[in-house]
Design a protein around this motif. Structure first.
Motif, mmCIF file in Angstrom:
data_model
loop_
_atom_site.group_PDB
_atom_site.id
_atom_site.type_symbol
_atom_site.label_atom_id
_atom_site.label_comp_id
_atom_site.label_asym_id
_atom_site.label_seq_id
_atom_site.Cartn_x
_atom_site.Cartn_y
_atom_site.Cartn_z
ATOM 1 N N GLN A 1 0.858 -1.193 0.000
ATOM 2 C CA GLN A 1 0.000 0.000 0.000
ATOM 3 C C GLN A 1 0.887 1.234 0.000
ATOM 4 O OE1 GLN A 1 -2.547 0.172 3.395
ATOM 5 N NE2 GLN A 1 -3.321 2.210 2.925
ATOM 6 N N VAL A 2 0.702 2.057 -1.028
ATOM 7 C CA VAL A 2 1.498 3.274 -1.136
ATOM 8 C C VAL A 2 1.043 4.289 -0.099
ATOM 9 C CG1 VAL A 2 2.066 5.217 -2.620
ATOM 10 C CG2 VAL A 2 1.915 2.913 -3.588
ATOM 11 N N GLN A 3 2.006 4.838 0.625
ATOM 12 C CA GLN A 3 1.712 5.910 1.566
ATOM 13 C C GLN A 3 2.686 7.053 1.352
ATOM 14 O OE1 GLN A 3 1.594 4.195 5.570
ATOM 15 N NE2 GLN A 3 -0.634 4.085 5.399
ATOM 16 N N LEU A 4 2.149 8.258 1.330
ATOM 17 C CA LEU A 4 2.942 9.476 1.202
ATOM 18 C C LEU A 4 2.538 10.406 2.332
ATOM 19 C CD1 LEU A 4 2.488 9.967 -2.646
ATOM 20 C CD2 LEU A 4 4.489 9.018 -1.499
ATOM 21 N N MET A 5 3.500 10.804 3.157
ATOM 22 C CA MET A 5 3.191 11.603 4.335
ATOM 23 C C MET A 5 3.979 12.904 4.276
ATOM 24 S SD MET A 5 1.374 11.661 7.085
ATOM 25 C CE MET A 5 0.981 9.942 7.372
ATOM 26 N N GLU A 6 3.261 14.008 4.006
ATOM 27 C CA GLU A 6 3.916 15.316 3.941
ATOM 28 C C GLU A 6 4.040 15.936 5.329
ATOM 29 O OE1 GLU A 6 1.069 15.259 0.258
ATOM 30 O OE2 GLU A 6 0.954 14.740 2.380
ATOM 31 N N SER A 7 5.041 16.779 5.477
ATOM 32 C CA SER A 7 5.218 17.557 6.699
ATOM 33 C C SER A 7 6.017 18.801 6.353
ATOM 34 C CB SER A 7 5.925 16.733 7.778
ATOM 35 O OG SER A 7 7.211 16.343 7.345
ATOM 36 N N GLY A 8 6.006 19.773 7.278
ATOM 37 C CA GLY A 8 6.835 20.954 7.118
ATOM 38 C C GLY A 8 6.106 22.217 6.719
ATOM 39 N N GLY A 15 9.186 36.391 1.687
ATOM 40 C CA GLY A 15 10.637 36.437 1.683
ATOM 41 C C GLY A 15 11.285 35.345 2.507
ATOM 42 N N GLY A 16 10.490 34.652 3.277
ATOM 43 C CA GLY A 16 10.999 33.592 4.131
ATOM 44 C C GLY A 16 11.161 32.268 3.409
ATOM 45 N N SER A 17 11.498 31.250 4.194
ATOM 46 C CA SER A 17 11.776 29.923 3.639
ATOM 47 C C SER A 17 11.049 28.841 4.428
ATOM 48 C CB SER A 17 13.284 29.636 3.688
ATOM 49 O OG SER A 17 14.016 30.578 2.950
ATOM 50 N N LEU A 18 10.759 27.764 3.736
ATOM 51 C CA LEU A 18 10.204 26.557 4.352
ATOM 52 C C LEU A 18 10.748 25.361 3.604
ATOM 53 C CD1 LEU A 18 6.359 27.180 4.914
ATOM 54 C CD2 LEU A 18 8.085 26.812 6.697
ATOM 55 N N THR A 19 10.849 24.244 4.305
ATOM 56 C CA THR A 19 11.203 22.989 3.654
ATOM 57 C C THR A 19 10.115 21.960 3.924
ATOM 58 O OG1 THR A 19 13.581 23.390 3.844
ATOM 59 C CG2 THR A 19 12.874 21.118 3.495
ATOM 60 N N LEU A 20 9.544 21.443 2.863
ATOM 61 C CA LEU A 20 8.556 20.378 2.978
ATOM 62 C C LEU A 20 9.243 19.028 2.805
ATOM 63 C CD1 LEU A 20 5.667 21.825 0.768
ATOM 64 C CD2 LEU A 20 6.165 22.242 3.177
ATOM 65 N N SER A 21 8.731 18.045 3.521
ATOM 66 C CA SER A 21 9.232 16.679 3.404
ATOM 67 C C SER A 21 8.074 15.748 3.073
ATOM 68 C CB SER A 21 9.874 16.224 4.719
ATOM 69 O OG SER A 21 10.937 17.059 5.096
ATOM 70 N N CYS A 22 8.385 14.699 2.341
ATOM 71 C CA CYS A 22 7.390 13.676 2.028
ATOM 72 C C CYS A 22 8.043 12.316 2.248
ATOM 73 C CB CYS A 22 6.915 13.810 0.596
ATOM 74 S SG CYS A 22 5.867 12.449 0.034
ATOM 75 N N ALA A 23 7.594 11.628 3.286
ATOM 76 C CA ALA A 23 8.094 10.290 3.588
ATOM 77 C C ALA A 23 7.239 9.268 2.872
ATOM 78 C CB ALA A 23 8.061 10.055 5.087
ATOM 79 N N ALA A 24 7.898 8.397 2.120
ATOM 80 C CA ALA A 24 7.185 7.447 1.271
ATOM 81 C C ALA A 24 7.368 6.017 1.758
ATOM 82 C CB ALA A 24 7.680 7.569 -0.163
ATOM 83 N N ASN A 96 3.327 13.546 -4.619
ATOM 84 C CA ASN A 96 2.714 12.661 -5.617
ATOM 85 C C ASN A 96 3.721 11.702 -6.218
ATOM 86 O OD1 ASN A 96 2.621 12.595 -8.884
ATOM 87 N ND2 ASN A 96 0.600 12.152 -8.039
ATOM 88 N N THR A 97 3.249 10.487 -6.480
ATOM 89 C CA THR A 97 3.950 9.571 -7.356
ATOM 90 C C THR A 97 2.910 8.761 -8.128
ATOM 91 O OG1 THR A 97 5.656 7.871 -7.556
ATOM 92 C CG2 THR A 97 4.211 7.723 -5.638
ATOM 93 N N GLN A 98 3.010 8.791 -9.433
ATOM 94 C CA GLN A 98 2.020 8.167 -10.322
ATOM 95 C C GLN A 98 0.621 8.630 -9.923
ATOM 96 O OE1 GLN A 98 3.144 3.978 -10.015
ATOM 97 N NE2 GLN A 98 4.627 4.254 -11.658
ATOM 98 N N LEU A 99 -0.276 7.744 -9.531
ATOM 99 C CA LEU A 99 -1.647 8.139 -9.201
ATOM 100 C C LEU A 99 -1.868 8.275 -7.696
ATOM 101 C CD1 LEU A 99 -3.596 5.897 -11.730
ATOM 102 C CD2 LEU A 99 -2.907 8.288 -11.985
ATOM 103 N N ASN A 100 -0.786 8.322 -6.931
ATOM 104 C CA ASN A 100 -0.876 8.350 -5.483
ATOM 105 C C ASN A 100 -0.578 9.727 -4.926
ATOM 106 O OD1 ASN A 100 -1.099 5.280 -5.095
ATOM 107 N ND2 ASN A 100 0.744 5.498 -6.338
ATOM 108 N N TRP A 101 -1.356 10.115 -3.904
ATOM 109 C CA TRP A 101 -1.243 11.443 -3.314
ATOM 110 C C TRP A 101 -1.139 11.348 -1.801
ATOM 111 C CZ3 TRP A 101 -0.968 15.516 -6.653
ATOM 112 C CH2 TRP A 101 -1.396 15.293 -7.960
#
Length: 111
Positions: A1-8, A15-24, A96-101
């Motif tokens: 089962q594909v899982q994608l978990m965003e954070s950040g 003008g600021g910065s952010l870093t997003l992460s996606c654990a797959a 995203n990867t292929q049809l997974n979000w």
């Protein structure tokens, strides 16, 4: 089962910065093109950046020179480094990867 978990995501001033992460998990990460999309309520989801299995990258014109997508195959994680953020970058960002979000993470840039 594909899982994608965003954070950040979060609130940041212009003008600021952010870093997003996606654990797959649930698929062969090193063999997959990964992408970040974003969506503003009432508008279509749009591609922000993508990275192929050989780390070639592609960016939307609106983020070129400000955002950087990277991947760590050992950690099965894809990142989106966002610099010089603008109010118009405000959106829900999806991995995203292929049809997974993933479930999405909110980024809000205040002026």
């Amino acid at each position: 089962q594909v899982q994608l978990m965003e954070s950040g995501g979060g609130l940041v001033q212009a003008g600021g910065s952010l870093t997003l992460s996606c654990a797959a998990s649930g698929f062969v990460f090193r063999g997959a093109t990964m992408a970040w999309y974003r969506q503003v309520s009432g508008k279509q989801r749009e591609l922000v950046a993508e990275i192929t299995i050989d780390s070639s990258t592609n960016y939307a014109d609106s983020v070129k020179g400000r955002f950087t997508i990277t991947r760590d195959n050992a950690k099965k994680t894809v990142y989106l480094l966002m610099d010089s953020l603008k109010p118009e970058d405000t959106a829900v960002y999806y991995c995203n990867t292929q049809l997974n979000w993933g479930q999405g993470t909110q980024v809000t840039v205040s002026s």
